[in-house]
Design a protein around this motif. Structure first.
Motif, PDB file in Angstrom:
ATOM      1  N   VAL A 107       0.809  -1.228   0.000  1.00 48.58           N
ATOM      2  CA  VAL A 107       0.000   0.000   0.000  1.00 48.58           C
ATOM      3  C   VAL A 107       0.838   1.273   0.000  1.00 48.58           C
ATOM      4  CG1 VAL A 107      -1.866  -1.193   1.204  1.00 48.58           C
ATOM      5  CG2 VAL A 107      -0.219   0.162   2.527  1.00 48.58           C
ATOM      6  N   TYR A 108       2.159   1.154   0.168  1.00 50.12           N
ATOM      7  CA  TYR A 108       2.974   2.361   0.351  1.00 50.12           C
ATOM      8  C   TYR A 108       2.890   3.291  -0.865  1.00 50.12           C
ATOM      9  CZ  TYR A 108       6.814   5.388   1.753  1.00 50.12           C
ATOM     10  OH  TYR A 108       7.564   6.485   2.105  1.00 50.12           O
ATOM     11  N   ARG A 109       2.916   2.743  -2.062  1.00 48.97           N
ATOM     12  CA  ARG A 109       2.904   3.573  -3.268  1.00 48.97           C
ATOM     13  C   ARG A 109       1.550   3.574  -3.970  1.00 48.97           C
ATOM     14  NH1 ARG A 109       6.903   2.825  -7.651  1.00 48.97           N
ATOM     15  NH2 ARG A 109       6.075   4.872  -8.151  1.00 48.97           N
ATOM     16  N   ILE A 110       0.535   3.022  -3.323  1.00 52.89           N
ATOM     17  CA  ILE A 110      -0.755   2.868  -3.975  1.00 52.89           C
ATOM     18  C   ILE A 110      -1.374   4.217  -4.340  1.00 52.89           C
ATOM     19  CG2 ILE A 110      -2.189   2.825  -1.866  1.00 52.89           C
ATOM     20  CD1 ILE A 110      -3.728   0.511  -3.127  1.00 52.89           C
ATOM     21  N   SER A 111      -1.207   5.215  -3.484  1.00 52.34           N
ATOM     22  CA  SER A 111      -1.757   6.543  -3.741  1.00 52.34           C
ATOM     23  C   SER A 111      -1.098   7.179  -4.954  1.00 52.34           C
ATOM     24  CB  SER A 111      -1.557   7.428  -2.504  1.00 52.34           C
ATOM     25  OG  SER A 111      -1.932   8.754  -2.756  1.00 52.34           O
ATOM     26  N   ASP A 112       0.212   7.109  -5.010  1.00 49.81           N
ATOM     27  CA  ASP A 112       0.981   7.726  -6.091  1.00 49.81           C
ATOM     28  C   ASP A 112       0.712   7.054  -7.427  1.00 49.81           C
ATOM     29  OD1 ASP A 112       2.926   9.494  -7.157  1.00 49.81           O
ATOM     30  OD2 ASP A 112       4.439   7.934  -7.039  1.00 49.81           O
ATOM     31  N   LEU A 163      10.039 -10.216  -4.956  1.00 47.00           N
ATOM     32  CA  LEU A 163       8.733 -10.278  -4.297  1.00 47.00           C
ATOM     33  C   LEU A 163       8.308  -8.893  -3.842  1.00 47.00           C
ATOM     34  CD1 LEU A 163       6.349 -11.646  -2.766  1.00 47.00           C
ATOM     35  CD2 LEU A 163       7.938 -11.965  -0.838  1.00 47.00           C
ATOM     36  N   PHE A 164       9.193  -8.180  -3.169  1.00 55.48           N
ATOM     37  CA  PHE A 164       8.864  -6.848  -2.657  1.00 55.48           C
ATOM     38  C   PHE A 164       8.564  -5.871  -3.786  1.00 55.48           C
ATOM     39  CE2 PHE A 164      11.695  -7.877   1.206  1.00 55.48           C
ATOM     40  CZ  PHE A 164      10.615  -8.390   1.898  1.00 55.48           C
ATOM     41  N   SER A 165       9.429  -5.836  -4.802  1.00 52.79           N
ATOM     42  CA  SER A 165       9.273  -4.851  -5.870  1.00 52.79           C
ATOM     43  C   SER A 165       8.019  -5.106  -6.700  1.00 52.79           C
ATOM     44  CB  SER A 165      10.514  -4.836  -6.765  1.00 52.79           C
ATOM     45  OG  SER A 165      10.750  -6.117  -7.329  1.00 52.79           O
ATOM     46  N   SER A 166       7.643  -6.377  -6.850  1.00 52.11           N
ATOM     47  CA  SER A 166       6.395  -6.684  -7.563  1.00 52.11           C
ATOM     48  C   SER A 166       5.184  -6.290  -6.728  1.00 52.11           C
ATOM     49  CB  SER A 166       6.331  -8.178  -7.896  1.00 52.11           C
ATOM     50  OG  SER A 166       7.407  -8.559  -8.727  1.00 52.11           O
ATOM     51  N   LEU A 167       5.266  -6.588  -5.440  1.00 51.85           N
ATOM     52  CA  LEU A 167       4.139  -6.308  -4.548  1.00 51.85           C
ATOM     53  C   LEU A 167       3.899  -4.814  -4.388  1.00 51.85           C
ATOM     54  CD1 LEU A 167       2.039  -7.652  -2.706  1.00 51.85           C
ATOM     55  CD2 LEU A 167       3.731  -7.556  -0.852  1.00 51.85           C
ATOM     56  N   THR A 224       4.026  -2.453  -6.541  1.00 53.36           N
ATOM     57  CA  THR A 224       3.360  -1.796  -7.672  1.00 53.36           C
ATOM     58  C   THR A 224       2.036  -2.445  -8.062  1.00 53.36           C
ATOM     59  OG1 THR A 224       4.632  -3.138  -9.246  1.00 53.36           O
ATOM     60  CG2 THR A 224       5.544  -0.987  -8.637  1.00 53.36           C
ATOM     61  N   LEU A 225       1.843  -3.723  -7.702  1.00 55.82           N
ATOM     62  CA  LEU A 225       0.657  -4.447  -8.159  1.00 55.82           C
ATOM     63  C   LEU A 225      -0.668  -3.832  -7.707  1.00 55.82           C
ATOM     64  CD1 LEU A 225      -0.544  -6.862  -9.647  1.00 55.82           C
ATOM     65  CD2 LEU A 225      -0.229  -8.220  -7.562  1.00 55.82           C
ATOM     66  N   PRO A 226      -0.881  -3.547  -6.405  1.00 55.21           N
ATOM     67  CA  PRO A 226      -2.181  -2.990  -6.005  1.00 55.21           C
ATOM     68  C   PRO A 226      -2.479  -1.637  -6.656  1.00 55.21           C
ATOM     69  CG  PRO A 226      -0.996  -3.823  -4.097  1.00 55.21           C
ATOM     70  CD  PRO A 226      -0.029  -3.797  -5.227  1.00 55.21           C
ATOM     71  N   LYS A 285      -1.368  -0.496  -9.561  1.00 56.62           N
ATOM     72  CA  LYS A 285      -1.692  -0.721 -10.975  1.00 56.62           C
ATOM     73  C   LYS A 285      -3.109  -1.261 -11.127  1.00 56.62           C
ATOM     74  CE  LYS A 285       2.397   0.203 -12.870  1.00 56.62           C
ATOM     75  NZ  LYS A 285       2.611   1.259 -13.884  1.00 56.62           N
ATOM     76  N   PHE A 286      -3.485  -2.182 -10.233  1.00 57.53           N
ATOM     77  CA  PHE A 286      -4.820  -2.770 -10.315  1.00 57.53           C
ATOM     78  C   PHE A 286      -5.899  -1.721 -10.065  1.00 57.53           C
ATOM     79  CE2 PHE A 286      -8.457  -4.745  -8.150  1.00 57.53           C
ATOM     80  CZ  PHE A 286      -8.880  -5.616  -9.147  1.00 57.53           C
ATOM     81  N   LEU A 287      -5.768  -0.974  -8.977  1.00 55.71           N
ATOM     82  CA  LEU A 287      -6.772   0.045  -8.654  1.00 55.71           C
ATOM     83  C   LEU A 287      -6.753   1.188  -9.658  1.00 55.71           C
ATOM     84  CD1 LEU A 287      -6.456   0.186  -4.766  1.00 55.71           C
ATOM     85  CD2 LEU A 287      -8.246  -0.899  -6.120  1.00 55.71           C
ATOM     86  N   GLY A 288      -5.570   1.469 -10.228  1.00 51.15           N
ATOM     87  CA  GLY A 288      -5.487   2.519 -11.236  1.00 51.15           C
ATOM     88  C   GLY A 288      -6.335   2.231 -12.455  1.00 51.15           C
ATOM     89  N   GLY A 289      -6.615   0.950 -12.695  1.00 50.71           N
ATOM     90  CA  GLY A 289      -7.461   0.586 -13.819  1.00 50.71           C
ATOM     91  C   GLY A 289      -8.895   1.071 -13.672  1.00 50.71           C
ATOM     92  N   PHE A 290      -9.308   1.376 -12.442  1.00 51.65           N
ATOM     93  CA  PHE A 290     -10.662   1.865 -12.197  1.00 51.65           C
ATOM     94  C   PHE A 290     -10.721   3.382 -12.073  1.00 51.65           C
ATOM     95  CE2 PHE A 290     -10.339  -2.422 -10.471  1.00 51.65           C
ATOM     96  CZ  PHE A 290     -11.436  -3.053 -11.052  1.00 51.65           C
ATOM     97  N   SER A 291      -9.573   4.038 -12.243  1.00 53.54           N
ATOM     98  CA  SER A 291      -9.530   5.485 -12.027  1.00 53.54           C
ATOM     99  C   SER A 291     -10.396   6.243 -13.016  1.00 53.54           C
ATOM    100  CB  SER A 291      -8.086   5.981 -12.099  1.00 53.54           C
ATOM    101  OG  SER A 291      -7.507   5.642 -13.354  1.00 53.54           O
ATOM    102  N   GLY A 292     -10.452   5.765 -14.252  1.00 54.03           N
ATOM    103  CA  GLY A 292     -11.292   6.434 -15.249  1.00 54.03           C
ATOM    104  C   GLY A 292     -12.761   6.415 -14.871  1.00 54.03           C
ATOM    105  N   ILE A 293     -13.201   5.330 -14.258  1.00 58.05           N
ATOM    106  CA  ILE A 293     -14.600   5.224 -13.822  1.00 58.05           C
ATOM    107  C   ILE A 293     -14.884   6.243 -12.729  1.00 58.05           C
ATOM    108  CG2 ILE A 293     -16.310   3.691 -12.772  1.00 58.05           C
ATOM    109  CD1 ILE A 293     -14.795   1.338 -14.023  1.00 58.05           C
ATOM    110  N   VAL A 294     -13.945   6.382 -11.786  1.00 53.61           N
ATOM    111  CA  VAL A 294     -14.121   7.345 -10.694  1.00 53.61           C
ATOM    112  C   VAL A 294     -14.199   8.759 -11.245  1.00 53.61           C
ATOM    113  CG1 VAL A 294     -13.111   8.273  -8.574  1.00 53.61           C
ATOM    114  CG2 VAL A 294     -12.938   5.823  -9.072  1.00 53.61           C
ATOM    115  N   VAL A 295     -13.305   9.092 -12.179  1.00 51.74           N
ATOM    116  CA  VAL A 295     -13.306  10.433 -12.769  1.00 51.74           C
ATOM    117  C   VAL A 295     -14.601  10.689 -13.529  1.00 51.74           C
ATOM    118  CG1 VAL A 295     -12.211  11.905 -14.501  1.00 51.74           C
ATOM    119  CG2 VAL A 295     -10.800  10.621 -12.880  1.00 51.74           C
ATOM    120  N   ALA A 296     -15.050   9.700 -14.294  1.00 51.02           N
ATOM    121  CA  ALA A 296     -16.270   9.878 -15.088  1.00 51.02           C
ATOM    122  C   ALA A 296     -17.494  10.065 -14.201  1.00 51.02           C
ATOM    123  CB  ALA A 296     -16.460   8.677 -16.013  1.00 51.02           C
TER     124      ALA A 296
END
Length: 286
Positions: free
Chosen positions: A101-106, A224-228, A230-232, A234-245
């Protein structure tokens, strides 16, 4: 990034993507025509090979081929995970959640950055390239350098906390930016704050992750750390367009800022258990 925007501004996005594809092709062609280097792959992986032999020798009750496979599976796959969970015990899950979750906001915010600059704010592609790609690049480097100095001076966990707070807070600056007409100077200020905080946070996170990897399993654990981390996002970022719309950019950036709050509390939790983490941390060679 800047080059793509410049080409799109003066020609078209079609030409921009054609140029990017050609540049990718240069790398692919180079790989195809380059001669394979003479490398002793066994020597390059001697540490893993030795670990496999040690683990296989513990399973002499198995057929040789099966013992070798079991030794490889433990040394290359299961061992790094078991080492991490055995070492950090009750704190292991909290560490992995913080990494996630550390970079999830960014990361979630960054997905909608260019549409925000170009479509909503109305900046030209050249302005976006100048400020966010070129100027922003140097601000990120400055943030990374500053982050390294601060980590050495104050310790990694304090700067990890500062990075988490700054990353969440700078997302709220985009809320302010969205309330006013486009202004390049204001954009530069917001981008400066965002990229500086991002550079500081990234350096702190990388330093913290490096301190937790075991010398015996550095590659697998760091992967393991570097993949983890960025994964959340990237996943949540896929829904960002819906939130903006559905809600708008101001609400989206507010939500992105709030997504950074769990990381702040988790870093505080890690700071509270700092002595325990230091006691469990692996000893580094040399």
């Amino acid at each position: 990034g800047a080059g793509a925007l410049y080409i799109a501004e003066y020609y078209s996005w079609t030409v921009s993507y054609q140029v990017m594809a050609a540049l990718v092709g240069v790398g692919a062609l180079t790989v195809l025509v380059a001669r394979e280097p003479a490398v002793n792959h066994f020597a390059a992986a001697s540490d893993i090979a030795q670990k496999v032999r040690e683990e296989a020798s513990k399973r002499t009750h198995l057929p040789p081929a099966l013992a070798k496979f079991a030794g490889w599976f433990y040394a290359a796959i299961a061992g790094p995970f078991l080492d991490f969970f055995r070492r950090y015990r009750e704190l292991a899950i909290a560490i992995l959640v913080l990494v996630a979750v550390y970079r999830i906001s960014d990361i979630a915010m960054g997905v909608m950055a260019n549409p925000f600059y170009l479509d909503f704010m109305g900046f030209s592609k050249t302005q976006v390239a100048d400020v966010t790609k070129i100027f922003g690049f140097f601000m990120t480097i400055a943030g990374s350098l500053l982050g390294g100095v601060l980590v050495v001076r104050y310790g990694v966990r304090k700067i990890l906390l500062a990075g988490a707070i700054m990353t969440a807070a700078t997302n709220l600056l985009f809320v302010v930016l969205a309330q006013y007409p486009p202004n390049v100077a204001t954009l530069a200020v917001v981008v400066s704050a965002d990229n500086l905080s991002g550079g500081i946070a990234n350096v702190a996170l990388i330093a913290w992750l490096s301190s937790m990897t075991s010398a015996s399993f550095t590659a697998t654990q760091y992967a393991l750390f570097s993949s983890l981390m960025t994964l959340p996002g990237k996943f949540l970022g896929g829904f960002s367009g819906i939130v903006v719309a559905d809600f708008g950019y101001a609400e989206f950036f507010t939500l992105a800022g709030l997504m950074g709050v769990p990381a702040i509390f988790l870093v505080l939790f890690m700071m509270k258990h700092g002595a325990r983490l230091d006691a469990l941390a692996p000893e580094k060679a040399g």
